[in-house]
Structures are given as C-alpha cells and as structure tokens.
Write an enzyme that holds these catalytic residues in place. Structure first.
Site, PDB file in Angstrom:
ATOM      1  CG  HIS A  57      -1.910  -0.794   1.775  1.00 43.57           C
ATOM      2  ND1 HIS A  57      -3.122  -1.379   2.574  1.00 43.57           N
ATOM      3  CD2 HIS A  57      -2.057  -2.278   0.623  1.00 43.57           C
ATOM      4  CE1 HIS A  57      -3.540  -2.205   1.532  1.00 43.57           C
ATOM      5  NE2 HIS A  57      -3.894  -3.115   1.149  1.00 43.57           N
ATOM      6  CB  CYS A  62      -2.196   2.140   5.913  1.00 41.67           C
ATOM      7  SG  CYS A  62      -2.209   0.562   4.865  1.00 41.67           S
ATOM      8  CB  CYS A 116      -6.584  -0.333   4.768  1.00 40.92           C
ATOM      9  SG  CYS A 116      -5.073  -0.612   4.493  1.00 40.92           S
ATOM     10  CD  GLU A 139      -1.951   4.972   3.021  1.00 40.28           C
ATOM     11  OE1 GLU A 139      -2.903   5.295   2.824  1.00 40.28           O
ATOM     12  OE2 GLU A 139      -1.654   3.743   2.217  1.00 40.28           O
TER      13      GLU A 139
END
Length: 167
Positions: free
Chosen positions: A53, A86, A83, A55
């Site tokens: 992801h 993260c 999410c 992040e």
C-alpha cells in the site's frame, strides 16, 4: 497555500501518476519538520504484494531515510483514507498525525472502501467473520520462553516497556 494542502496535493498527484501507470489510485507522503522524507504509491498489482500500500511503502522508505524504525514526529498525508493495516502500522511506528483527501464514504461507490474491514477488526478476534484465528498456548521449550529470551538479550525487565515500540 497551507502545508496540509500542499502535502495532500502531492499525495493526490502521486496517486494520479500511479493511475496513469496502471496502478491503484493511492499515494502517500511522510513529512517530518515540514519536509517530505518519503513518498509511496500503491504497488500491490505490480509487486504481487498485498501489503504494498502507498502508506506502508512510504513508511518503509521513511524509516530508511531517517535511519530508524520509529517515526515519532512524522505525519502521513494520503490520497485516500488509510486502511486498518496502514493505520496500525502508523500507530505502531509512532506517527501521530494522518491527513487524507478522500474518505471511505467517497471510496465506497468505486469498491475502494475498507470500512467493512475496519468494522470487522473492531470485533473480538474470535468473533470475526472471514478469518479463523486461534490462540494455541505454548509450553516452555528447550530454548526457554520466547519473550523472556528477547527481554534478556536486550537487557530489559518485564513490564519495563509501557507500549509497543516496534522493536
């Protein structure tokens, strides 16, 4: 232009560039003391990595750039609402400010919301649907107790750590 808007605009621009390259619409920047220390875009499909992801990749790059696993004093600016994975990573490494441009409500019509996962994770682990998790207690083995061994090797005392520090 405020710093918040400038850093969010950068995260959004990263996300647009990622979409142009066939990726998902997510970008993130990590900022410390008013300067960008790391950037990331969602690379799940490209890297065949479900954890890639924006992040998380930005956090990994920030740790390397700062030479530390702790990111105390850093802020994350993300194109979309992070999410649960993260958010957890940010909390565990010491990030104390998170700003995002698009919410889960805005992401929902596009199949990009993680709100249902967050809600499920808020339930007790043995009541969560979609995943089976079980605690299997372990007897002390020949090498001793895992956590006690870790404490001893690091010169720490039990209950001396107030919170998880990512070590």
């Amino acid at each position: 232009m405020s710093d918040t808007k400038r850093f969010l605009d950068e995260a959004i621009a990263l996300a647009f560039d990622n979409v142009d390259e066939g990726g998902r619409p997510f970008g993130a920047v990590v900022v410390k003391d008013g300067a960008v220390v790391a950037r990331g875009v969602n690379r799940m499909a490209v890297d065949c990595d479900p954890t890639a992801h924006a992040e998380l990749l930005a956090l990994r790059a920030a740790g390397k750039a700062l030479g530390a696993p702790r990111l105390d004093g850093c802020a994350v600016y993300a194109s979309g609402q992070p999410c649960p994975m993260c958010f957890a990573a940010m909390r565990m490494c010491g990030v104390d400010r998170v700003f995002f441009a698009y919410s889960n409500d805005e992401a929902e019509p596009y199949g990009l919301s993680t709100a249902s996962i967050a809600a499920e994770l808020a339930r007790p682990v043995d009541e969560q649907e979609g995943i089976q998790a079980a605690h299997i207690p372990q007897a002390q083995g020949a090498r001793g107790h895992l956590y006690e061994t870790w404490l001893q090797r690091n010169g720490l005392q039990r209950n001396s750590l107030k919170r998880y520090d990512g070590a």
